[in-house]
Enzyme design. Structure first.
Site, PDB file in Angstrom:
ATOM      1  N   HIS A 283      -4.318 -87.543  19.278  1.00 37.69           N
ATOM      2  CA  HIS A 283      -4.144 -86.664  20.345  1.00 37.69           C
ATOM      3  C   HIS A 283      -3.884 -87.368  21.040  1.00 37.69           C
ATOM      4  O   HIS A 283      -2.583 -86.962  21.429  1.00 37.69           O
ATOM      5  CB  HIS A 283      -6.070 -87.519  20.484  1.00 37.69           C
ATOM      6  CG  HIS A 283      -6.810 -86.271  21.331  1.00 37.69           C
ATOM      7  ND1 HIS A 283      -5.959 -85.401  22.584  1.00 37.69           N
ATOM      8  CD2 HIS A 283      -8.086 -86.363  22.862  1.00 37.69           C
ATOM      9  CE1 HIS A 283      -6.826 -85.248  23.627  1.00 37.69           C
ATOM     10  NE2 HIS A 283      -8.521 -86.038  23.628  1.00 37.69           N
ATOM     11  N   HIS A 322      -1.414 -77.343  17.477  1.00 38.48           N
ATOM     12  CA  HIS A 322      -3.186 -77.910  18.700  1.00 38.48           C
ATOM     13  C   HIS A 322      -3.508 -76.885  17.918  1.00 38.48           C
ATOM     14  O   HIS A 322      -3.919 -75.233  17.254  1.00 38.48           O
ATOM     15  CB  HIS A 322      -2.147 -76.887  20.232  1.00 38.48           C
ATOM     16  CG  HIS A 322      -3.165 -77.741  20.761  1.00 38.48           C
ATOM     17  ND1 HIS A 322      -4.939 -76.333  21.463  1.00 38.48           N
ATOM     18  CD2 HIS A 322      -3.019 -78.473  22.001  1.00 38.48           C
ATOM     19  CE1 HIS A 322      -5.393 -77.410  22.088  1.00 38.48           C
ATOM     20  NE2 HIS A 322      -3.983 -78.849  22.685  1.00 38.48           N
ATOM     21  N   ASP A 378       2.619 -83.342  23.850  1.00 38.56           N
ATOM     22  CA  ASP A 378       3.393 -84.633  23.838  1.00 38.56           C
ATOM     23  C   ASP A 378       4.400 -84.369  23.673  1.00 38.56           C
ATOM     24  O   ASP A 378       5.085 -86.012  22.647  1.00 38.56           O
ATOM     25  CB  ASP A 378       2.109 -85.652  22.708  1.00 38.56           C
ATOM     26  CG  ASP A 378       0.982 -85.774  23.249  1.00 38.56           C
ATOM     27  OD1 ASP A 378      -0.108 -84.937  22.609  1.00 38.56           O
ATOM     28  OD2 ASP A 378       0.512 -86.420  24.399  1.00 38.56           O
TER      29      ASP A 378
HETATM   30  C1  SDX Z   1      -3.513 -83.540  22.778  1.00 36.78           C
HETATM   31  O1  SDX Z   1      -7.697 -80.484  22.117  1.00 36.78           O
HETATM   32  C2  SDX Z   1      -6.293 -80.949  23.421  1.00 36.78           C
HETATM   33  O2  SDX Z   1      -6.933 -80.003  24.109  1.00 36.78           O
HETATM   34  C3  SDX Z   1      -6.065 -81.474  22.507  1.00 36.78           C
HETATM   35  C4  SDX Z   1      -4.678 -81.883  23.912  1.00 36.78           C
HETATM   36  C5  SDX Z   1      -5.297 -81.335  25.209  1.00 36.78           C
HETATM   37  O3  SDX Z   1      -4.361 -81.955  26.288  1.00 36.78           O
HETATM   38  O4  SDX Z   1      -6.877 -82.763  25.300  1.00 36.78           O
HETATM   39  O5  SDX Z   1      -3.774 -80.909  24.024  1.00 36.78           O
HETATM   40  C6  SDX Z   1      -3.749 -82.767  24.132  1.00 36.78           C
HETATM   41  O6  SDX Z   1      -3.674 -83.948  21.747  1.00 36.78           O
HETATM   42  C7  SDX Z   1      -2.160 -82.185  21.984  1.00 36.78           C
HETATM   43  C8  SDX Z   1      -1.966 -82.670  20.287  1.00 36.78           C
HETATM   44  C9  SDX Z   1      -1.332 -83.193  19.940  1.00 36.78           C
HETATM   45  N1  SDX Z   1      -1.360 -84.475  17.961  1.00 36.78           N
HETATM   46  C10 SDX Z   1       0.005 -83.849  17.994  1.00 36.78           C
HETATM   47  O7  SDX Z   1       1.263 -83.715  18.316  1.00 36.78           O
HETATM   48  C11 SDX Z   1      -0.492 -84.347  16.430  1.00 36.78           C
HETATM   49  C12 SDX Z   1       0.488 -83.649  15.340  1.00 36.78           C
HETATM   50  N2  SDX Z   1      -0.205 -82.399  15.437  1.00 36.78           N
HETATM   51  C13 SDX Z   1      -1.618 -82.459  14.642  1.00 36.78           C
HETATM   52  O8  SDX Z   1      -2.131 -82.909  14.147  1.00 36.78           O
HETATM   53  C14 SDX Z   1      -2.212 -80.817  14.733  1.00 36.78           C
HETATM   54  O9  SDX Z   1      -1.683 -79.890  14.977  1.00 36.78           O
HETATM   55  C15 SDX Z   1      -3.498 -81.336  15.835  1.00 36.78           C
HETATM   56  C16 SDX Z   1      -4.712 -82.321  14.983  1.00 36.78           C
HETATM   57  C17 SDX Z   1      -3.211 -80.769  16.957  1.00 36.78           C
HETATM   58  C18 SDX Z   1      -3.980 -79.675  15.390  1.00 36.78           C
HETATM   59  O10 SDX Z   1      -4.947 -79.831  14.635  1.00 36.78           O
HETATM   60  P1  SDX Z   1      -5.938 -79.154  13.894  1.00 36.78           P
HETATM   61  O11 SDX Z   1      -6.178 -77.761  14.548  1.00 36.78           O
HETATM   62  O12 SDX Z   1      -6.956 -79.704  12.854  1.00 36.78           O
HETATM   63  O13 SDX Z   1      -4.738 -77.449  12.491  1.00 36.78           O
HETATM   64  P2  SDX Z   1      -4.838 -78.899  10.914  1.00 36.78           P
HETATM   65  O14 SDX Z   1      -5.063 -79.839  11.202  1.00 36.78           O
HETATM   66  O15 SDX Z   1      -6.327 -77.579  10.383  1.00 36.78           O
HETATM   67  O16 SDX Z   1      -3.505 -77.945  10.610  1.00 36.78           O
HETATM   68  C19 SDX Z   1      -3.127 -75.805   9.973  1.00 36.78           C
HETATM   69  C20 SDX Z   1      -2.446 -76.312   9.285  1.00 36.78           C
HETATM   70  C21 SDX Z   1      -2.257 -77.940   8.298  1.00 36.78           C
HETATM   71  O17 SDX Z   1      -1.165 -77.012   7.145  1.00 36.78           O
HETATM   72  P3  SDX Z   1      -1.987 -77.032   5.948  1.00 36.78           P
HETATM   73  O18 SDX Z   1      -3.061 -77.512   5.512  1.00 36.78           O
HETATM   74  O19 SDX Z   1      -2.224 -75.055   6.098  1.00 36.78           O
HETATM   75  O20 SDX Z   1      -0.846 -76.762   5.081  1.00 36.78           O
HETATM   76  O21 SDX Z   1      -0.951 -76.696   9.953  1.00 36.78           O
HETATM   77  C22 SDX Z   1      -0.096 -78.103   9.743  1.00 36.78           C
HETATM   78  C23 SDX Z   1      -1.832 -78.858   8.782  1.00 36.78           C
HETATM   79  O22 SDX Z   1      -0.955 -79.200   7.682  1.00 36.78           O
HETATM   80  N3  SDX Z   1      -0.026 -78.474  10.568  1.00 36.78           N
HETATM   81  C24 SDX Z   1       1.392 -79.706  11.263  1.00 36.78           C
HETATM   82  C25 SDX Z   1       0.808 -80.120  12.198  1.00 36.78           C
HETATM   83  N4  SDX Z   1       0.158 -79.633  12.705  1.00 36.78           N
HETATM   84  C26 SDX Z   1      -1.057 -78.807  12.070  1.00 36.78           C
HETATM   85  N5  SDX Z   1       1.986 -79.343   9.653  1.00 36.78           N
HETATM   86  C27 SDX Z   1       2.655 -80.609  10.477  1.00 36.78           C
HETATM   87  N6  SDX Z   1       2.975 -81.350  12.038  1.00 36.78           N
HETATM   88  C28 SDX Z   1       1.673 -80.724  12.413  1.00 36.78           C
HETATM   89  N7  SDX Z   1       2.202 -81.920  14.188  1.00 36.78           N
END
Ligand code: SDX
Length: 444
Positions: A283, A322, A378
């Site tokens: 997050h 996201h 981010d």
């Molecule tokens: C913020 O919710 C908000 O509004 C948050 C925010 C706000 O203003 O409050 O926007 C701020 O928190 C932005 C997000 C910052 N976090 C990151 O940048 C960390 C990296 N991103 C992730 O870990 C991920 O994308 C999330 C946590 C942001 C979202 O996760 P989800 O919706 O639970 O998606 P998921 O983990 O189920 O991923 C779906 C797929 C998976 O692959 P498969 O299992 O289908 O093979 O996408 C992949 C994940 O492995 N994936 C990524 C990835 N993000 C998702 N793979 C590599 N790198 C990534 N960053």
């Protein structure tokens, strides 16, 4: 005739007189009519679906609430597929271009842009509440020299509740408003105190002659000069970053603030819960994780191996992906543009080249395109924070400062929402049932 309303994902409700689901329970052959309102069905409407009189009834199961609306809110609208973000209906692009953070904080909390008199009064109220009780210095000073500033902020925000014991009178609108003003006003002071503590430098008191972002820079960086004079270009860049981070509907930390606030605790304790949730690397901690990732990659020639590591599941491309945006995060676009203004003053951050190459590769690579992984808020913000001389550990703190206005706006909306009550989800029990106690000497 149902209203043409939209849920946050933009799903319109069909213009028809029959907004219901007809559900047949194949276990009993019974059929139920479930009402559809605003693109949703009420989970409680499924409780009537039973197989016998003593059956508890159906629950809905939605780990991490991926498809569950927890509230009705009029604060922030996001369309994840179109990359749209609006605060109280105003597009984020226009607010970033034409507004200031304090004006946006007023908009989020009051629902309308302030008149000039209202903005002057609001600015005055925030400005005269930037000081914290002198005792705050005692416990910030008690942290280790290398304590993470987000951990210090978590502690000091929660501790503020002890300085304002009447803050738990949450049913009093005037009381709610003075605590709102105090939280928005004091967050930069607590953040700067945490930073100065890690640097072993004396605390700098607020300067009421300065604007909100400039005063924060003053409390962060003032040394022996009589009067700190912020660079207006850096001050404006910070104001834009604060606007972009102010609110984002029901994200993880806002959900924490609403859930904790639903117990009718004071807003300082509820805000501390938001700080705790935002601290996480998935997050608000992601901006810190992005910089650490870019530093680990170090050179453009290392990017290919790193990206292979992501595909092999050994790495996560921090700052990408996201839960809601399945398109480019509109905030990331604006921040990327703001880097130019900051680097004009500070010089280009050498890590920018790696970030741009990472983005280019990710936007062309099917692994990321198929998962709709685009840069989020981010990905570029940390490059600006580093150029402003902030240590990486301060990056999530920079997110918490402006998100305080969003958290508080959401808390106020929750407190006034007649439909809300204490948040208490159900569960699917998977453990053992009714076992007899085994005395110690008889355990295997
Ligand atoms: C913020 O919710 C908000 O509004 C948050 C925010 C706000 O203003 O409050 O926007 C701020 O928190 C932005 C997000 C910052 N976090 C990151 O940048 C960390 C990296 N991103 C992730 O870990 C991920 O994308 C999330 C946590 C942001 C979202 O996760 P989800 O919706 O639970 O998606 P998921 O983990 O189920 O991923 C779906 C797929 C998976 O692959 P498969 O299992 O289908 O093979 O996408 C992949 C994940 O492995 N994936 C990524 C990835 N993000 C998702 N793979 C590599 N790198 C990534 N960053």
């Amino acid at each position: 005739m149902s209203q043409q309303t939209e849920t946050t994902d933009g799903a319109g409700v069909a213009e028809s007189g029959n907004d219901t689901l007809t559900v047949t329970d194949n276990r009993t052959g019974q059929t139920y009519e479930i009402e559809i309102t605003d693109g949703t069905v009420r989970a409680m409407d499924f409780r009537q679906i039973k197989v016998s009189e003593d059956d508890f009834g159906l629950m809905t199961y939605d780990p991490a609430f991926t498809n569950t609306a927890s509230c009705r809110s009029a604060i922030t609208y996001i369309d994840g597929d179109k990359g749209i973000l609006e605060y109280r209906g105003y597009p984020i692009e226009q607010l970033a271009e034409q507004s200031t953070y304090l004006e946006v904080a007023y908009l989020l909390i009051h629902g309308e842009l302030p008149t000039s008199e209202q903005l002057d009064q609001w600015t005055h109220d925030i400005t005269i509440h930037t000081f914290v009780h002198e005792n705050v210095k005692e416990f910030v000073g008690g942290f280790r020299h290398d304590a993470h500033p987000m951990g210090m902020l978590l502690g000091s925000v929660g501790a503020l509740s002890t300085f304002y014991p009447d803050a738990n009178e949450i049913k009093d609108p005037d009381n709610r408003m003075i605590q709102t003003i105090r939280l928005i006003a004091k967050m930069p002071t607590l953040a700067a105190f945490a930073y100065r503590h890690t640097q072993g430098q004396p605390y700098v008191y607020p300067d009421n002659d300065l604007k909100y972002p400039g005063n924060f820079l003053n409390m962060m960086y003032k040394m022996t000069e009589l009067k700190y004079e912020p660079d207006p270009r850096l001050e404006r860049a910070l104001d834009i970053l604060f606007i972009l981070h102010a609110d984002h509907e029901q994200n993880c930390s806002t959900n924490a603030v609403r859930a904790v606030g639903s117990s009718q605790v004071d807003p300082y304790s509820a805000t501390a819960a938001g700080v705790a949730a935002l601290y996480g690397p998935l997050h608000g901690g992601a901006n810190e994780a992005v910089l650490r990732m870019l530093k680990r990659i170090e050179k453009k020639e290392n990017i290919r191996d790193f990206m292979q590591g992501v595909k092999d599941g050994n790495e996560r491309l921090m700052g990408f992906g996201h839960r809601v945006y399945k398109n480019y995060d509109p905030r990331a676009k604006i921040i990327k543009k703001a880097t130019d203004d900051v680097f004009e003053v500070t010089g280009v951050n050498p890590l920018l080249e790696i970030a741009l190459e990472l983005e280019k590769i990710a936007l062309e690579d099917d692994y990321f395109v198929s998962r709709k992984l685009y840069p989020n808020v981010d990905f570029y913000s940390g490059l600006i924070y580093e150029a402003l001389g902030l240590p990486v550990s301060m990056f999530p703190v920079m997110f918490a400062i402006p998100r305080t206005s969003g958290w508080i706006a959401q808390w106020l909306e929750m407190v006034e929402d007649k439909e809300q009550k204490i948040a208490r989800p159900r569960q699917i029990y998977t453990g053992d049932r009714t076992r007899d106690y085994v005395p110690l000497d008889q355990r295997g």
